[in-house]
Design an enzyme around this catalytic site. Structure first.
Site, short mmCIF file in Angstrom:
data_model
loop_
_atom_site.label_atom_id
_atom_site.label_comp_id
_atom_site.label_asym_id
_atom_site.label_seq_id
_atom_site.Cartn_x
_atom_site.Cartn_y
_atom_site.Cartn_z
N ASN A 87 -4.29 6.09 -0.85
CA ASN A 87 -3.49 6.43 0.34
C ASN A 87 -2.77 7.76 0.20
O ASN A 87 -2.51 8.44 1.21
CB ASN A 87 -2.51 5.31 0.66
N GLU B 99 -6.10 -0.94 -7.22
CA GLU B 99 -5.18 -0.01 -7.89
C GLU B 99 -4.14 -0.83 -8.64
O GLU B 99 -3.42 -1.63 -8.03
CB GLU B 99 -4.50 0.90 -6.85
N SER C 273 0.82 -1.21 0.00
CA SER C 273 0.00 0.00 0.00
C SER C 273 0.85 1.26 0.00
O SER C 273 0.35 2.35 -0.22
CB SER C 273 -0.92 0.02 1.23
#
Length: 313
Positions: free
Chosen positions: A219, A181, A148
């Site tokens: 994020n 993503e 992430s």
């Protein structure tokens, strides 16, 4: 010099063949890491007809992962097959038939189309894994990381298949969250990228694409937002309770930033922001928070420890 030019020669030859090359149809998937994310990815891949091998360090971990997948599938079938319990039971049976487990990653990647890594967020550990698997996986196999926050390009450079390397960032809980993503590095081939997009769609997700930038899309926007909420509280401009209420009622968010921080884990958020700060020390969005650092030092990490910004019974 010969070693340095090898990836370039491979990339050049693959580029020349792009027009005639077909996208890789991913059928066999190996997932490294049996935690929440890895097990969730294994579940949606197996449920969509892929042959899946879930890998972790011990049989004990894998038994826990498999049990979690079975329980999750039961919850899914209750909604999906509410009026057809027999069809639901068959769906669970077929999904679990597509899933096997192993404690030896090197021995199971020899026939896989896609390796997805979902282990600890540590660059050295990930690079060591990819470097090892690169020796055993077939030429056509695509490698992907579910990270992430870490740089995909650095992981790709630990292998000899930079053109067959990308990011697949799923969201927790994987069976429920629709987004993936798909991260393309400067070296990721178009064929690889399209294959990863197709795989994401095949497992029932909605893919979005992003370059290999810190935090990707979600994020990159979410973590600075949460950090700015902490700074607002640190300055005494508003209470954490009022900040949470304001964002829920004023912006329509399901959780306030402090509730979300506690849910994600304060240690996780600190790890991400510290990593970005080391990359861009002059970026004010990535500035560390003394309060966040203090809470992590005191092991007040959020819901998982019973206390973070809030206390939990």
């Amino acid at each position: 010099m010969a070693f340095a030019t090898r990836p370039f020669v491979r990339a050049a030859s693959s580029d020349a063949a792009t027009a005639s090359a077909k996208k890789l149809l991913i059928k066999h998937v190996t997932i490294i890491g049996g935690g929440l994310m890895g097990a969730g990815i294994a579940q949606v891949a197996a449920a969509s007809g892929h042959t899946v091998v879930l890998v972790d360090q011990s049989d004990e971990i894998l038994k826990k992962s498999t049990k979690g997948i079975e329980e999750s599938l039961k919850r899914v079938t209750k909604k999906k097959f509410a009026d057809k319990p027999e069809a639901g039971a068959e769906f669970i049976k077929k999904t679990l038939k597509n899933l096997t487990t192993s404690t030896d990653a090197a021995s199971v990647v020899h026939s896989t189309d896609l390796v997805i890594e979902a282990i600890v967020e540590n660059m050295d550990v990930k690079n060591k894994l990819f470097k090892t698997l690169d020796k055993f996986a077939p030429e056509h196999t695509i490698f992907a990381s579910n990270t992430s926050s870490l740089q995909i390009t650095k992981m790709a450079n630990a292998t000899t298949r930079q053109d067959r390397f990308g990011g697949l960032h799923f969201f927790n809980p994987v069976p429920m969250m629709k987004l993936v993503e798909v991260i393309k590095t400067p070296m990721t081939s178009q064929k690889t990228f399209e294959s990863l997009v197709d795989f994401s769609k095949a497992v029932g997700k909605s893919p979005v694409s992003c370059k290999d930038t810190p935090g990707f899309i979600v994020n990159r926007l979410l973590v600075p937002y949460m950090m700015e909420a902490v700074r607002l509280f640190e300055r005494g401009d508003a209470s954490k309770e009022d900040i949470d209420v304001a964002m829920k009622l004023g912006a329509g968010y399901p959780m306030g930033p402090f509730e979300l921080l506690d849910y994600v884990g304060l240690d996780t958020s600190k790890y991400i922001i510290d990593g970005w700060h080391s990359l861009e020390p002059n970026n004010p969005l990535f500035a560390p928070s003394p309060l966040l650092n203090k809470l992590v030092e005191e092991k007040k990490l959020g819901k998982k420890t019973g206390e973070g910004f809030y206390k939990y019974k």
